[in-house]
Structures are given as C-alpha cells and as structure tokens.
Design a protein around this motif. Sequence first.
Motif, PDB file in Angstrom:
ATOM      1  N   LEU A 374       0.811  -1.214   0.000  1.00 37.91           N
ATOM      2  CA  LEU A 374       0.000   0.000   0.000  1.00 37.91           C
ATOM      3  C   LEU A 374       0.851   1.272   0.000  1.00 37.91           C
ATOM      4  O   LEU A 374       0.301   2.375  -0.128  1.00 37.91           O
ATOM      5  N   HIS A 375       2.171   1.107   0.132  1.00 37.79           N
ATOM      6  CA  HIS A 375       3.080   2.257   0.043  1.00 37.79           C
ATOM      7  C   HIS A 375       4.097   2.059  -1.081  1.00 37.79           C
ATOM      8  O   HIS A 375       5.198   2.618  -1.043  1.00 37.79           O
ATOM      9  N   ASP A 376       3.698   1.299  -2.076  1.00 39.42           N
ATOM     10  CA  ASP A 376       4.528   1.083  -3.263  1.00 39.42           C
ATOM     11  C   ASP A 376       4.317   2.262  -4.225  1.00 39.42           C
ATOM     12  O   ASP A 376       3.224   2.458  -4.750  1.00 39.42           O
ATOM     13  N   GLU A 377       5.381   3.041  -4.427  1.00 38.47           N
ATOM     14  CA  GLU A 377       5.236   4.256  -5.238  1.00 38.47           C
ATOM     15  C   GLU A 377       4.913   3.973  -6.692  1.00 38.47           C
ATOM     16  O   GLU A 377       4.422   4.862  -7.407  1.00 38.47           O
ATOM     17  N   THR A 378       5.151   2.744  -7.167  1.00 32.64           N
ATOM     18  CA  THR A 378       4.785   2.409  -8.541  1.00 32.64           C
ATOM     19  C   THR A 378       3.281   2.184  -8.680  1.00 32.64           C
ATOM     20  O   THR A 378       2.738   2.264  -9.788  1.00 32.64           O
ATOM     21  N   VAL A 379       2.627   1.898  -7.582  1.00 32.28           N
ATOM     22  CA  VAL A 379       1.168   1.697  -7.588  1.00 32.28           C
ATOM     23  C   VAL A 379       0.448   2.942  -7.075  1.00 32.28           C
ATOM     24  O   VAL A 379      -0.573   3.359  -7.630  1.00 32.28           O
ATOM     25  N   TYR A 380       0.989   3.530  -6.015  1.00 30.91           N
ATOM     26  CA  TYR A 380       0.405   4.727  -5.404  1.00 30.91           C
ATOM     27  C   TYR A 380       1.483   5.816  -5.320  1.00 30.91           C
ATOM     28  O   TYR A 380       2.231   5.884  -4.334  1.00 30.91           O
ATOM     29  N   PRO A 381       1.620   6.636  -6.353  1.00 27.58           N
ATOM     30  CA  PRO A 381       2.644   7.684  -6.337  1.00 27.58           C
ATOM     31  C   PRO A 381       2.530   8.569  -5.089  1.00 27.58           C
ATOM     32  O   PRO A 381       1.433   8.831  -4.601  1.00 27.58           O
ATOM     33  N   PRO A 383       3.387   7.871  -1.929  1.00 26.10           N
ATOM     34  CA  PRO A 383       2.546   7.009  -1.082  1.00 26.10           C
ATOM     35  C   PRO A 383       2.377   7.475   0.353  1.00 26.10           C
ATOM     36  O   PRO A 383       1.410   7.092   1.007  1.00 26.10           O
ATOM     37  N   HIS A 384       3.293   8.301   0.869  1.00 24.37           N
ATOM     38  CA  HIS A 384       3.185   8.715   2.262  1.00 24.37           C
ATOM     39  C   HIS A 384       2.317   9.962   2.434  1.00 24.37           C
ATOM     40  O   HIS A 384       2.048  10.367   3.559  1.00 24.37           O
ATOM     41  N   ALA A 385       1.868  10.541   1.337  1.00 28.18           N
ATOM     42  CA  ALA A 385       0.970  11.687   1.400  1.00 28.18           C
ATOM     43  C   ALA A 385      -0.481  11.211   1.409  1.00 28.18           C
ATOM     44  O   ALA A 385      -0.814  10.168   0.841  1.00 28.18           O
ATOM     45  N   PHE A 386      -1.343  11.971   2.069  1.00 30.92           N
ATOM     46  CA  PHE A 386      -2.766  11.650   2.117  1.00 30.92           C
ATOM     47  C   PHE A 386      -3.455  12.346   0.950  1.00 30.92           C
ATOM     48  O   PHE A 386      -3.647  13.557   0.948  1.00 30.92           O
ATOM     49  N   LYS A 387      -3.841  11.568  -0.063  1.00 31.84           N
ATOM     50  CA  LYS A 387      -4.416  12.120  -1.291  1.00 31.84           C
ATOM     51  C   LYS A 387      -5.624  11.298  -1.740  1.00 31.84           C
ATOM     52  O   LYS A 387      -5.493  10.356  -2.528  1.00 31.84           O
ATOM     53  N   PRO A 388      -6.827  11.636  -1.279  1.00 31.84           N
ATOM     54  CA  PRO A 388      -8.016  10.904  -1.733  1.00 31.84           C
ATOM     55  C   PRO A 388      -8.196  10.938  -3.242  1.00 31.84           C
ATOM     56  O   PRO A 388      -8.717   9.984  -3.840  1.00 31.84           O
ATOM     57  N   GLU A 389      -7.762  12.025  -3.873  1.00 28.97           N
ATOM     58  CA  GLU A 389      -7.965  12.170  -5.313  1.00 28.97           C
ATOM     59  C   GLU A 389      -7.190  11.149  -6.127  1.00 28.97           C
ATOM     60  O   GLU A 389      -7.447  10.995  -7.335  1.00 28.97           O
ATOM     61  N   ARG A 390      -6.266  10.408  -5.520  1.00 30.89           N
ATOM     62  CA  ARG A 390      -5.540   9.386  -6.268  1.00 30.89           C
ATOM     63  C   ARG A 390      -6.491   8.297  -6.760  1.00 30.89           C
ATOM     64  O   ARG A 390      -6.174   7.579  -7.701  1.00 30.89           O
ATOM     65  N   PHE A 391      -7.662   8.166  -6.135  1.00 32.31           N
ATOM     66  CA  PHE A 391      -8.632   7.150  -6.541  1.00 32.31           C
ATOM     67  C   PHE A 391      -9.679   7.695  -7.505  1.00 32.31           C
ATOM     68  O   PHE A 391     -10.636   6.981  -7.840  1.00 32.31           O
TER      69      PHE A 391
END
Length: 487
Positions: A374-381, A383-391
Amino acid sequence: MSTPALILAALVPVLVALLASRRRPKLPLPPGPPKLPIVGNLFDLPATFQWETCARWCKEYNSDIIHLNVLGKSVIILGSFDATDALFEKRSAIYSDRNPEIWGGMADSPPSCKTSAQLKASRKYEPHEQLATHKLLKSLLRNPEAFSAHFGQMAGEISMSFTYGIDVLPSEDPFITLAQRAVHAFAAALVPGLYLVDTFPILKYIPTWFPGAGFKRKAREWRKLTAFRTRVGKAELGIAPPSFTADALNASNDATEPVFYQEHHIRDTAGTMYVASADTTVSSLRTFLLAMLANPDAQAKAQAEIDSVVGSEALPSFEDRDLLPYVTALVKEVLRWKNVTPLAVPRLLTVEDEYRGYRIPAGSAIIGNAWGLLHDETVYPDPHAFKPERFLLPNGQPDPAVRDPEVAFGFGRRQCPGRHMATSSIWITVASLLATFDIKKAVDAEPTYEYTSSIVSEPLPFKCTITPRSAKAAALVQSVDTDSRKA
C-alpha cells in the motif's frame, strides 16, 4: 518376459528419475540479508515496525520476495501485488494454511469458510450500522473529548449485532469489555516470533503454570469469549435473532455443508470477524481524525460534496454512497495511508514450491507485507501523502485503474470475512461525522501522528476538537431517532 525382468523394467525409469533429480542442482532460495550460523536472521529483524524493514529489503535486493531464516525456521516475505496475487490468489490451495501449533493459528476458521459477510449479505445490516453511527454522533455532541471510547462502543455494538445478534448496553457492556481484552491479547500474540512456541512448537505441551507459558494463558483468555456460547443456546431454542452465528448454526444441519459449518469453525470464524471488524474500525476512525487534522483541505472538500448532495436537513445514508465519490475515495485513502494490519497473519506453505526461479521450502511461514504494497510508489505515487484524489479521475468520478486498497484486510482465501461490514461502517461514520462536525487541532496539543507497532497498528493517544458545524447541525444530531427496535 519373466516377472523379475518386468519388475526391473518398471523400476528403471524410476531409478533414472531419482538419479537425475539428485544430479539436478536445487533452485536457490530467494534473496535476503546474510544469515548467521544457528540463529540465521534472528538479529536482523527489528523489534518494531518490521514492515518498513521488509519493504527496504525488497528494494535493496531488487526482489519482491525475501527469504529469512529465524532459528532454522524459513520465513518468506512477499512485497508486491504480483507476488501476493501469484501465491495467495492463484496458488491458494497450498498457501492458505495456518500452523495449528503456533498461537497465531488459533483462529481455526477454514480458509474457504462460507460466511454471510459477503457484500450482498452484509447490506442487510446497514440499518444497524447507521443506527450505531447516529448514537455515536449524540455521544460526540455530549462528550467529544472521549472520541476513542465512543468509537470503541460503536464498533463493538455493530460487531456484536452482526456477528452474534447481541444488543449491547449503552456503556461498559460486559461482552464488549471481554472481547476487547481478548482482541488485545490476540493482536499481541500474532507478532511473529514474540513467543518461543512460534519457533519451538513442542512448547505447546507444557502446562499453563510453567515459566514461559504466557502464550497458553493468553489463549485461554481468548477462549473465554462467551458470546458464542450464548448464541448457541438461543439458536438451539430457535430464539436467536439474525446474525452470522445464528445463520451458520442453523445451516449446520445441512448435510451438504459438513465442512464449512462445524461448530468450532463457526466459533472461530465469528471470533475472527469480531477481531477484524471492531479493531479495524476503531483504528481506522482514529486515523481518519488524524488525516483531517493534517489535511484540512480534504475535510473541506468532502464537506462541500456532502452539502451539495445531502443538504443540511438530513444525515447521509447508504443511498447517497454513489453520489459521494470524494467521500468514498477519502475512506479508501484512510485504509491505505495508515493501514491497520501492516503485516498479514503468517501462512504455512504445505509443500515445496517455486516462484520466479526461487525455491520456497515446505513448512515456510509466508507473510504478505500489506504496508509495503500500500506504500509502493509504482502503484500509489507519493505514497506517504494523504491524497483521496488518487482514486478519482479528473472529472471526480472513481478511477477503476487505481487498485483498491483491499489488502488492508488480508489476502486471498484468508482475507477478513468481515471486511465489507467494516468498510461500510467506516464509510457511514465518516460521512456522518463530516456532515455534522468540524475536526480541528486541539489548542493545547499538537498530534504526534505516531502509531503502535503490533499486528493491529493504532495511533498513539492524541487530542483534537470536534465541534458541531452549526447550531442547525447540532439540532439535527439531537433530533435523530436512535431507537434500536427500528433497526
């Protein structure tokens, strides 16, 4: 041909195969930190936040599968969605066992146990979740400083109703108190290697009074969860209200389902569901508060969406869910950002296997690093920031290309059976809180955003101010009907 000749002819291919297999070099083990004699990697594993170290090893060794040796025990860490999909999903038949000799394997629900917690079935409990949320809002209006206790009461109420069909007391309910003690003991015991019985299973035979037998005393405390026995008695009398336990017990007479509905399977599945849903809900809701303290813009955006869809005359309901994509994305980000169970409960590999050209020994403990995924930057750029808009897509609608953070609830056939209920209860609580309250930092205390290091990772105690958004919002909370007989 004579009989001896026939036997010899039949044995020749077998002997050739055996000789060939002996000459064939064994596949290498997956990469990992260097091993010391006897103790292996015992001293390489940190005492806390092991998931961060495991994720770092994946990068250092450029591998999504890491091998450790802990006092002769083979431990495999999976650090990518590709690896967990390949092993926990596609090869679930050999990667779903739990070691019954280890304390962590005490929840004896079968990996393929059929539960009423599936998505469609869980929706019949939404009225109970909404009712418990409305009770929570009133509690926060009266005493906002005790938000953690209120979250625990609400989660326990939902879980007890869903799992056992029990209506709990408004405060200090004995079922919830007992279950929470058992949950904390269970969570502590599941930390890999915490107890010597994990490494030396023969210790399971020592008496409970023997020095070092603390794991057996904790297991006995877990077994004291009396809610199940209460339901059994009422189910036998035909007076148990609808619940997972009652439904499963009623199905136990079905001769077509002898494996799934044995009583001990139902008992342990119910216990697992309570552990997973209650603690997950409380920790996730506390994380939600921290996320709002650190990201006031996200809070304002979610409140604006709720105001535009629901208005100020009513509270959000599950019927509004499809119309509130940002709120749904915010809940997903809460589950991803600080996931409650960073390391999945270890699995037991039943036979030797091969993956990516590496040998995985039979008897290995297989652990999915959910935090790493869930903190893999290749899946979730970022990753340590809180960004609902990523979804979300640029137009604000859900982006189907972004992976749902469901691994927060485990993997494959061992995924949490109560995950749908937990997710829906978190969603309605978040939506209702944002509709009626503002969440801000306390004047006298800056939150540390620090978490405990255990199988259930929770925020350390913190303060915040939770106040009604307006007098109208406070009146709306006061006016809502919380009669449990109408749920």
